[in-house]
Design a protein around this motif. Structure first.
Motif: not given
Length: 314
Positions: A198-199, A204-205, A207
């Protein structure tokens, strides 16, 4: 004066249809499996374990044809009590006159079944807990991981004995007792891998594009932790088989079924240790050790393929 309509420009003939998304996904999976097998074949110990496992599984599947279900009967036993190994009975007989070779072959079905199902239950619980704790974090992860730590510091065998004692004696009780007490290690490993996944930027994209919790966990996190889960399952099966044998030896298994641990318990009750009836004790013990070794070799090879940094010898 009428204006003639210009005929529409002819369209170019359509080319071959582009492959669908599902076909591309299947092609990638086939490529991954091919690369995995190509790398796995370079591990001699892993190939040895896989060959041994295939042989034992084949014997277990063909047990009804090789020895038949009547080998379990204590009323129609073909031999006398505690006969030494001979041409008729290669591994001797038990205290009821049953062929130990037939019991050993039939017991492989129960031992492998318990090992597979108990390991699958344990890994499923550990994966679920690890992914949820790694994804949500915060107070939820703190509470879940403190519960996991409690299970981790408690002896697995002691917890399994407690559950097997308070519940009815059956094969499903043994599977449940092993499965619900051996998941913490998997949970901690999967949580650490989930946090690492998740890092990454593509999470992030996802989300930012509106991906919810369920989408991220099932479409992005879970596929990335599955190799770890596969290796952990392979290693967990050998531990589950050993735990089942221990519970059966302690008299906490189902007395109506034949398993390798149950054979050791019957040998102890028959006084095989004090009487020197080694042929009653040695075969099930060696069989348990061999199956545990084959699964361990396969699991180590899978770990080395999925994580080359381990540097496991070939």
């Amino acid at each position: 004066m009428t204006l003639e309509k210009t005929p529409p420009a002819s369209t170019a003939p359509a080319g071959p249809s582009s492959p669908s998304a599902s076909s591309l996904a299947w092609a990638r999976r086939r490529g991954s499996v091919t690369r995995f097998w190509k790398e796995y074949r370079t591990h001699r110990a892993g190939l040895l374990g896989l060959a041994g496992l295939a042989f034992i599984a084949l014997i277990a599947l063909l047990a009804p044809l090789l020895v038949g279900g009547e080998v379990q009967s204590v009323t129609n036993a073909p031999g006398t009590a505690l006969e030494k190994p001979s041409g008729e009975f290669p591994l001797g007989t038990d205290q009821f006159g049953r062929s130990l070779l037939g019991l050993l072959i039939w017991g492989a079905r129960i031992s492998l079944t318990v090992g597979l199902l108990a390991a699958a239950l344990s890994v499923a619980i550990g994966t679920l807990v690890g992914v949820l704790a790694g994804h949500y974090g915060g107070w939820f992860a703190t509470v879940v991981m403190r519960i996991t730590d409690w299970f981790l510091v408690m002896p697995t065998l002691v917890l399994a004995i407690v559950l097997a004692t308070v519940m009815s004696r059956s094969i499903w009780t043994v599977i449940l007792a092993i499965g619900v007490t051996s998941w913490p290690t998997t949970a901690r490993l999967v949580r650490a891998q989930t946090i690492a996944v998740e890092s990454r930027p593509y999470i992030e994209r996802a989300r930012a594009l509106g991906g919810g919790h369920g989408h991220i966990m099932t479409r992005h996190v879970l596929p990335n932790v599955m190799p770890l889960v596969l290796a952990q399952t392979t290693l967990g099966i050998s531990n589950a088989i050993l735990t089942e044998a221990t519970l059966a030896f302690l008299g906490l298994g189902d007395p109506l079924i034949i398993s390798w641990g149950g054979m050791l318990q019957d040998a102890r009750e028959a006084g095989a240790v004090s009487s020197g009836h080694w042929w009653y004790l040695a075969p099930p013990g060696i069989a348990i050790a061999c199956v545990a070794l084959t699964f361990t070799l396969c699991g180590r090879a899978i770990e080395a393929v999925l994580n080359p940094k381990l540097g496991v010898s070939r």
